[in-house]
Design a protein around this motif. Structure first.
Motif, short mmCIF file in Angstrom:
data_model
loop_
_atom_site.label_atom_id
_atom_site.label_comp_id
_atom_site.label_asym_id
_atom_site.label_seq_id
_atom_site.Cartn_x
_atom_site.Cartn_y
_atom_site.Cartn_z
N ASP A 116 0.82 -1.21 0.00
CA ASP A 116 0.00 0.00 0.00
C ASP A 116 0.86 1.26 0.00
O ASP A 116 0.56 2.23 -0.70
CB ASP A 116 -0.95 0.02 1.20
CG ASP A 116 -2.04 -1.04 1.10
OD1 ASP A 116 -2.35 -1.48 -0.03
OD2 ASP A 116 -2.58 -1.42 2.15
N ASN A 117 1.93 1.26 0.79
CA ASN A 117 2.84 2.41 0.81
C ASN A 117 3.48 2.63 -0.57
O ASN A 117 3.64 3.76 -1.01
CB ASN A 117 3.93 2.23 1.86
CG ASN A 117 3.41 2.39 3.27
OD1 ASN A 117 2.26 2.75 3.49
ND2 ASN A 117 4.26 2.12 4.24
N THR A 120 0.94 4.24 -2.93
CA THR A 120 0.80 5.66 -2.61
C THR A 120 2.02 6.44 -3.11
O THR A 120 1.88 7.51 -3.71
CB THR A 120 0.63 5.86 -1.09
OG1 THR A 120 -0.54 5.16 -0.67
CG2 THR A 120 0.52 7.32 -0.72
N ASP A 124 2.01 9.47 -5.97
CA ASP A 124 2.56 10.80 -5.69
C ASP A 124 3.67 11.15 -6.67
O ASP A 124 3.73 12.27 -7.19
CB ASP A 124 3.09 10.88 -4.26
CG ASP A 124 2.00 10.82 -3.21
OD1 ASP A 124 0.80 11.00 -3.56
OD2 ASP A 124 2.33 10.60 -2.03
#
Length: 141
Positions: A116-117, A120, A124
């Motif tokens: 998940d990180n 993200t 970005d």
């Protein structure tokens, strides 16, 4: 090169893709990485990292912090017969890894991220990709 997704088991074992395993050998070094990731090095590449870190000025506080941060967490990991390494809990905590992991190739090493990180982070970075490319200079693509 490449990006793979695997799950870590409840004993902290993670299957490393054969593509990376074949380049690493039987033992690697795992340590804290940037942006809450883990960095994984071949033994040869780890020797280069150690040399570069040894060149940082020990009179500078941030250099000492950085060296301590990297070395204190570094651990040698051996691959088992299933191609897994056992990642210590302190490293899993640093990388905020719970279950699903993204394993990505990054030049001279590879990184392990919480899936998940990583998603993200990618989103970005994608938004700012053109600005980032301009900022870091002429890439000659």
């Amino acid at each position: 090169m490449g990006e793979f997704e695997h799950s870590i088991d409840n004993k902290g074992r993670l299957i490393i893709p054969a593509k990376f395993r074949n380049q690493v050998g039987s033992t690697c070094v795992v340590t804290r990485g940037m942006d809450h990731s883990l960095s994984v090095y071949t033994m040869e590449e780890w020797d280069k990292v150690k040399q570069r870190l040894a060149q940082l000025p020990s009179t500078k506080g941030n250099a000492r912090k950085f060296v301590r941060f990297i070395f204190s967490a570094a651990t040698e990991c051996e691959f088992d017969k299933q191609g897994r390494i056992n990642i210590p809990q302190n490293l899993l905590t640093h990388a905020e890894i719970d279950k699903k992991c993204a394993i990505i190739g990054v030049s001279s090493h590879f990184e392990i991220w919480d899936a998940d990180n990583w998603s993200t982070y990618q989103a970005d970075a994608a938004e700012d990709f053109d600005d980032i490319a301009e900022e870091i200079g002429d890439l000659n693509f």
